[in-house]
Scaffold this motif. Structure first.
Motif, PDB file in Angstrom:
ATOM      1  N   TRP A   1      -1.681 -12.161  -1.348  1.00 10.78           N
ATOM      2  CA  TRP A   1      -0.683 -12.109  -0.285  1.00 10.78           C
ATOM      3  C   TRP A   1      -1.325 -11.942   1.083  1.00 10.78           C
ATOM      4  O   TRP A   1      -0.754 -12.355   2.106  1.00 10.78           O
ATOM      5  CB  TRP A   1       0.325 -10.996  -0.553  1.00 10.78           C
TER       6      TRP A   1
ATOM      7  N   LYS B   1       3.282 -12.852  -5.816  1.00 14.70           N
ATOM      8  CA  LYS B   1       3.583 -12.447  -7.190  1.00 14.70           C
ATOM      9  C   LYS B   1       4.200 -13.605  -7.962  1.00 14.70           C
ATOM     10  O   LYS B   1       3.855 -13.841  -9.129  1.00 14.70           O
ATOM     11  CB  LYS B   1       4.530 -11.252  -7.176  1.00 14.70           C
ATOM     12  N   SER B   2       5.094 -14.344  -7.326  1.00 12.32           N
ATOM     13  CA  SER B   2       5.712 -15.486  -7.976  1.00 12.32           C
ATOM     14  C   SER B   2       4.687 -16.566  -8.301  1.00 12.32           C
ATOM     15  O   SER B   2       4.686 -17.145  -9.384  1.00 12.32           O
ATOM     16  CB  SER B   2       6.811 -16.063  -7.076  1.00 12.32           C
TER      17      SER B   2
ATOM     18  N   LYS C   1       4.281 -10.598  -0.232  1.00 11.66           N
ATOM     19  CA  LYS C   1       3.948 -10.032  -1.540  1.00 11.66           C
ATOM     20  C   LYS C   1       4.778 -10.672  -2.652  1.00 11.66           C
ATOM     21  O   LYS C   1       4.266 -10.958  -3.744  1.00 11.66           O
ATOM     22  CB  LYS C   1       4.153  -8.520  -1.520  1.00 11.66           C
ATOM     23  N   LYS C   2       6.058 -10.905  -2.380  1.00 11.26           N
ATOM     24  CA  LYS C   2       6.918 -11.522  -3.381  1.00 11.26           C
ATOM     25  C   LYS C   2       6.456 -12.931  -3.704  1.00 11.26           C
ATOM     26  O   LYS C   2       6.435 -13.345  -4.874  1.00 11.26           O
ATOM     27  CB  LYS C   2       8.364 -11.535  -2.871  1.00 11.26           C
TER      28      LYS C   2
END
Length: 566
Positions: free
Chosen positions: A133, A120-121, A116-117
């Motif tokens: 993701w 998002k990035s 997920k990170k």
């Protein structure tokens, strides 16, 4: 219930079928758990395709999907997990609906957070890519079973290396070593590394720092997920379209089987998933090519194959068939030939230097540090490597030095792989500095130790005279109080003291600037000889014996008796 019946029918059809599938474009044998031949794939994929969301297609034969990474070995172009998700939509944990698949839809918490990170990035870095993701999750599931079921530490680095087959041309692609064994611990041939299975040479180009620790490590799920996202988005792809999505997945592994498998998990996760606790890797996923370091093919892994530009496999399996498949020691009802060769033993080659023991050190000015910085040169498995030169360097504004007055020192690791810096002398200057450890000529990272030098603190206070301190009522004490502060027998200059009478209501007292009585003093400083002389003391009209207590920074204490005579 209709879903269950459809699934069971597919399993019965799979039991009756046998054979093998040829890998499109790469022409090597692949086995899928419980699906031994083309007829089986047709039955199951037909049922699975019926549940796909609009715009998601289970791709066919694609051969040229590397628009954004031309010239690189594809990160995941090798053996991979071929298990398909359940045909039922995922249900949250605790559901009682028949056929609920909470276990299958669960993703280890640390790994899920990394996917997920990264997405998002990438949404801010490459807004036109449209990467979700769930695609990273689908690839992570197929490549390593989500880092062996979440077997990662608090920073997201795998607890043990996840290494693909040795790419020595014997049943696999032939890729000579490109990283000196830094990532895959093999100085002869490359191996895929980490939860997203990057070839070292591909990592050299696409490696990313996803967790902000200043390192790009393919064994770290945050770094690997971000790098995989960059790779998938390369070439201006739009992953919100079927064509762009297919192209991206095929760039990762140029196989129609791989495309269908990843898309199946991608769509499955899009319908719902949840975090489950991280594991310790004790139960390995059914991901062929993912091995215990130094071991042979994974037990219980269905065979996969490929001789593409990246990596390849041809693993056999000794896992019993799932219920409804007819059982047996081999998947698909057939024996697997040409099992992959066992990887060569890992050479004793350093992978990184790691801190050993404390990371912070403190000493008093003018003295030596009691402890010394130490690091360990390790292989990727954590085994110490002997004979590695480590350089310790003092950095910052400080008088501190190693023995002999040097600011750098070279130390060779011992039999345990440990190098310990020489003793540090603090010098006279107070403040903070850093000791940095590196391995000259080798890319093994750096280790920094924080060090500080504090002002000397007295460990003893003593009067400079043994004359009794007495005074008549309402008179001045004939002799002022004078004390000396020392540390290990040496005078301590500039240290701070306090003085206070135990009885604050009567008895001896000092005078403030206005001549008023005060019975405590602060901020008293010793001179260059470690001596401080207190202001004059006066007696009131209350005869008796009183106590004056002096305390120095560091805790040294002295009690002095004062007498007012009647």
């Amino acid at each position: 219930m209709a879903r269950n019946r459809g699934r069971h029918a597919a399993q019965r059809a799979a039991t009756a079928a046998a054979g093998h599938r040829r890998r499109s474009g790469l022409r090597s044998t692949r086995y899928r758990r419980g699906l031994g031949g083309t007829a089986i794939a047709a039955v199951v994929m037909a049922a699975l395709t019926a549940s796909q969301a609009p715009g998601v297609e289970l791709g066919g034969d694609h051969h040229n999907g590397r628009s954004g990474a031309a010239g690189d070995p594809a990160p995941g172009d090798d053996s991979y997990e071929t298990e398909l998700p359940p045909l039922e939509s995922p249900h949250p944990p605790g559901t009682s609906e028949p056929g609920g698949s909470g276990d299958k839809s669960g993703i280890p918490a640390s790994v899920l957070a990394a996917y997920k990170k990264a997405a998002k990035s990438l949404a801010s870095r490459t807004p036109g890519c449209g990467l979700r993701w769930e695609l990273l999750a689908g690839i992570g599931k197929v490549e390593s079973g989500h880092a062996r079921g979440g077997a990662v530490d608090k920073d997201g680095t795998t607890l043990r290396p996840i290494l693909g087959p040795v790419l020595n041309g014997e049943g696999f692609a032939n890729i000579k070593d490109t990283d000196g064994g830094r990532w895959d611990s093999d100085s002869s041939y490359d191996r895929a590394v980490g939860p997203l299975q990057f070839i070292p040479s591909t990592w050299n180009r696409w490696g990313a720092d996803g967790n902000g620790d200043g390192r790009k490590d393919p064994n770290n799920v945050h770094d690997a997920a971000l790098a995989a996202g960059d790779y998938l988005c390369a070439g201006g792809r739009d992953l919100s379209t079927s064509a762009g999505l297919d192209s991206a997945i095929l760039s990762y592994n140029n196989s129609s089987d791989y495309l269908r498998t990843v898309l199946a998990w991608y769509e499955y996760y899009r319908k719902g998933t949840h975090a489950v606790p991280d594991g310790d890797g004790s139960l390995l996923p059914t991901a062929p090519g993912v091995r215990e370091p130094g071991g042979g093919p994974d037990k219980g892994s269905p065979g996969r194959g490929g001789k593409g530009p990246g990596k390849g496999g041809g693993h056999h399996s000794n896992k019993p068939g799932r219920p409804g498949n007819g059982g047996g020691g081999n998947e698909g009802g057939g024996g697997h030939e040409n099992p992959s060769p066992s990887p060569s033993p890992e050479p004793a080659k350093p992978h990184a230097i790691e801190r050993v023991g404390a990371k912070d050190f403190t000493a008093v000015a003018g003295e030596k540090f009691a402890a010394r910085p130490a690091v360990k040169a390790e292989t990727s498995k954590g085994t110490g490597v002997k004979g590695v030169k480590v350089r310790f360097e003092i950095r910052g504004e400080t008088d501190a030095t190693f023995e002999g007055g040097a600011r750098t020192a070279d130390v060779t690791t011992n039999a345990d792989g440990v190098a310990t810096a020489p003793t540090l002398s603090a010098g006279s200057r107070t403040g903070s500095f850093t000791v940095r450890a590196t391995a000259p000529g080798k890319d093994l990272g750096t280790v920094d130790f924080a060090a500080s030098v504090t002002a000397p603190q007295a460990d003893k206070l003593a009067r400079t005279s043994d004359v009794a301190l007495e005074a008549d009522k309402n008179a001045k004490f004939a002799q002022a109080v004078e004390v000396k502060a020392t540390r290990k027998g040496k005078p301590v200059a500039g240290t701070t003291l306090t003085a206070a009478l135990d009885d604050t209501a009567k008895g001896p007292y000092f005078k403030d600037e206005d001549g008023k009585p005060v019975r405590s003093l602060a901020g008293l400083k010793t001179d260059a000889n470690g001596v401080v002389k207190l202001p004059d003391l006066f007696a009131d009209d209350q005869p008796g014996t009183y106590t004056l207590t002096l305390k120095a920074d560091g805790g040294a204490t002295l009690k002095i008796q004062l007498t007012i005579k009647g």
